[in-house]
Motif scaffolding. Structure first.
Motif, mmCIF file in Angstrom:
data_model
loop_
_atom_site.group_PDB
_atom_site.id
_atom_site.type_symbol
_atom_site.label_atom_id
_atom_site.label_comp_id
_atom_site.label_asym_id
_atom_site.label_seq_id
_atom_site.Cartn_x
_atom_site.Cartn_y
_atom_site.Cartn_z
ATOM 1 N N THR A 160 -7.823 8.957 -9.448
ATOM 2 C CA THR A 160 -6.962 7.788 -9.294
ATOM 3 C C THR A 160 -7.670 6.509 -9.721
ATOM 4 O O THR A 160 -7.072 5.629 -10.343
ATOM 5 N N ILE A 177 0.539 4.109 -2.838
ATOM 6 C CA ILE A 177 -0.737 4.833 -2.801
ATOM 7 C C ILE A 177 -0.751 5.835 -1.654
ATOM 8 O O ILE A 177 -1.137 7.000 -1.821
ATOM 9 N N GLU A 180 0.799 -1.218 0.000
ATOM 10 C CA GLU A 180 0.000 0.000 0.000
ATOM 11 C C GLU A 180 0.834 1.271 0.000
ATOM 12 O O GLU A 180 0.287 2.362 -0.166
ATOM 13 N N ASP A 215 3.773 1.489 -9.670
ATOM 14 C CA ASP A 215 3.716 0.540 -8.565
ATOM 15 C C ASP A 215 4.972 0.569 -7.714
ATOM 16 O O ASP A 215 5.020 -0.072 -6.663
ATOM 17 N N ASN A 226 1.675 8.754 -2.363
ATOM 18 C CA ASN A 226 1.126 9.682 -3.346
ATOM 19 C C ASN A 226 0.070 10.586 -2.720
ATOM 20 O O ASN A 226 0.053 11.798 -2.952
ATOM 21 N N ILE A 243 -10.107 3.337 -3.624
ATOM 22 C CA ILE A 243 -9.003 2.707 -4.355
ATOM 23 C C ILE A 243 -9.024 1.185 -4.188
ATOM 24 O O ILE A 243 -9.003 0.454 -5.186
ATOM 25 N N SER A 302 -7.913 -0.544 3.911
ATOM 26 C CA SER A 302 -7.162 -1.539 3.143
ATOM 27 C C SER A 302 -6.973 -2.836 3.920
ATOM 28 O O SER A 302 -6.664 -3.878 3.320
#
Length: 470
Positions: free
Chosen positions: A208, A111, A108, A292, A114, A365, A337
């Motif tokens: 996104t 993400i 994770e 990634d 960012n 996401i 998540s």
């Protein structure tokens, strides 16, 4: 008069969330250890038929809603509690124990990085934009009555189609603060967030989640269909929101006399936004593996901010408060998540509609990633649902959190739902208008295209679901 002991003056209300989370762990411990003693793999643990992960996350969201003046403490408490629970009882998606947690965070981190860089960087961008005096000039170009509020929301909608929705929401919030004399209604703040999320829902460079679809081989023309619903939604919520704002604080009728635009700051804002867009597009087309590996877009934004700092000093003073709001969002995104949402209902328009409401509390996401893995959706509907749905609660999207950092009074779920009711209504109406006009076209071959050799990926991106050029 006797002095009150210092501990009596401490606000203990946020501790209720901690106590509730701890009690939940205690309640499930006996059943978990009993199952383990019988040789049963405790994964997951259910309490009253519900995975405990969801109960803990639900308590965290409830705490955020009730204790809106202590949102950061509640979010961090919830994250730590969920992580401890999974360490002890269930494990993580990529393994058990500390190793599983480390692998989960490794998966994770790009993400999260960012999001961190963009929220912090775009806060500085909004201050550059504000100091450029462009927002002060807006009354010269907007209608003088409630229609000026509608026009401003349309500007945010259009900007978000090619900008990141965080930047569009912050620019919209900055303009609103100036044209409405610093008094912006919470219902109108909800509309600004909704306009930014709706505008990005049909563009593969506007959000996104839509970028993720593009990377996964979905045609940009399949995503652009989301604008059918998004345009209807904008027409539904823009008018009541503008009327709310007009009654609360009417728009300034004239720009200040002798106004001088600081064009250096305008060019700084433009440079940051252009580099962000180029980094997104170039990385997706030429170097998708980088997305990634490193937070490309966030690093690009900060490279420009630091490079132009000698020209105009960034407003570093806003960083501490922005940092708190950013950590709050990252705590919720990380908690989401960790949820066991590996199994979604079968892809259908009903599921897509429900995902919109779910994205108001779950990060969109991971929801998008799961939907892409599952396949079978009509991607225009999914783009609209997960993109727009988060607007219904202030922490349901990164744009909402960013704007709430600018307007702390918006950090109340009750006030957001009460005054931003038109956003939820607009979501439902937009969805069903799109369903009536376009129907539901399931992309049953999506997984087959994704599994094709990488050399064929550019060709696939130009093909529709039936193999014809789109």
């Amino acid at each position: 008069m006797p002095q009150v002991p210092c501990f009596a003056r401490v606000n203990r209300r946020p501790l209720l969330v901690v106590v509730a989370l701890a009690l939940t762990l205690v309640l499930l411990a006996s059943s978990a250890f009993a199952a383990a003693a019988e040789g049963v793999v405790v994964k997951p643990v259910y309490l009253f038929g519900i995975p405990v992960d969801f109960i803990l996350f639900g308590l965290t969201l409830l705490g955020v809603a009730v204790f809106h003046h202590r949102t950061l403490q509640v979010a961090l408490t919830g994250l730590v509690t969920i992580a401890i629970y999974k360490l002890i009882f269930t494990g993580f998606r990529f393994g058990t124990g500390v190793t599983g947690l480390a692998l989960q965070l490794h998966h994770e981190w790009v993400i999260l990085a960012n999001l961190f860089l963009l929220l912090m960087g775009f806060a500085l961008l909004s201050r550059h934009f504000e100091k450029s005096r462009v927002p002060d000039a807006m009354p010269s170009y907007l209608p003088d009555d409630w229609k000026g509020g509608v026009a401003l929301l349309m500007i945010v909608f259009v900007m978000s189609s090619f900008l990141d929705n965080i930047a569009a929401a912050l620019i919209g919030g900055t303009m609103a603060r100036h044209v409405f004399r610093g008094k912006v209604h919470i219902g109108y703040l909800a509309a600004i967030v909704a306009a930014s999320n709706a505008g990005g829902s049909g563009s593969v460079v506007g959000d996104t989640t839509t970028t993720m679809m593009w990377i996964d081989g979905i045609s940009p023309l399949a995503v652009v269909e989301a604008y059918v619903a998004a345009g209807v939604a904008l027409a539904v919520f823009a008018v009541p929101a503008a009327l709310q704002q007009h009654r609360y604080s009417p728009i300034v009728r004239d720009a200040p006399s002798g106004l001088r635009i600081e064009w250096v700051r305008v060019w700084i804002v433009a440079a940051i936004l252009v580099i962000a867009i180029l980094a997104n597009v170039i990385a997706n087309l030429r170097f998708p593996a980088l997305l990634d590996a490193i937070p490309v877009i966030g690093l690009a934004v900060w490279a420009v901010i630091l490079a132009v700092a000698p020209l105009r000093r960034p407003d570093w003073e806003i960083m501490p408060e922005t940092f708190k709001g950013t950590i709050f969002l990252l705590a919720l995104v990380t908690s989401a998540s960790l949820m066991p949402v590996e199994e979604l209902p079968l892809a259908s328009w009903q599921t897509a509609l429900g995902l919109g409401f779910l994205s108001a509390v779950f990060d969109n996401i991971p929801l998008t990633a799961l939907a892409l893995k599952q396949g079978g959706y009509d991607w225009g509907y999914l783009a609209y649902s997960v993109g727009f749905g988060g607007s219904m609660i202030w922490f349901g999207s990164s744009a909402g959190v960013a704007l709430s950092n600018m307007y702390p009074e918006a950090k109340s779920v009750g006030l957001w739902l009460r005054h931003g009711w038109h956003v939820a209504v607009a979501y439902v109406i937009g969805f069903f208008v799109m369903l009536m006009i376009l129907g539901w076209k399931a992309d049953a071959d999506h997984r087959k295209r994704v599994d094709m050799p990488k050399a064929d990926a550019p060709l696939v991106a130009m093909l529709g679901t039936d193999g014809g050029y789109r």
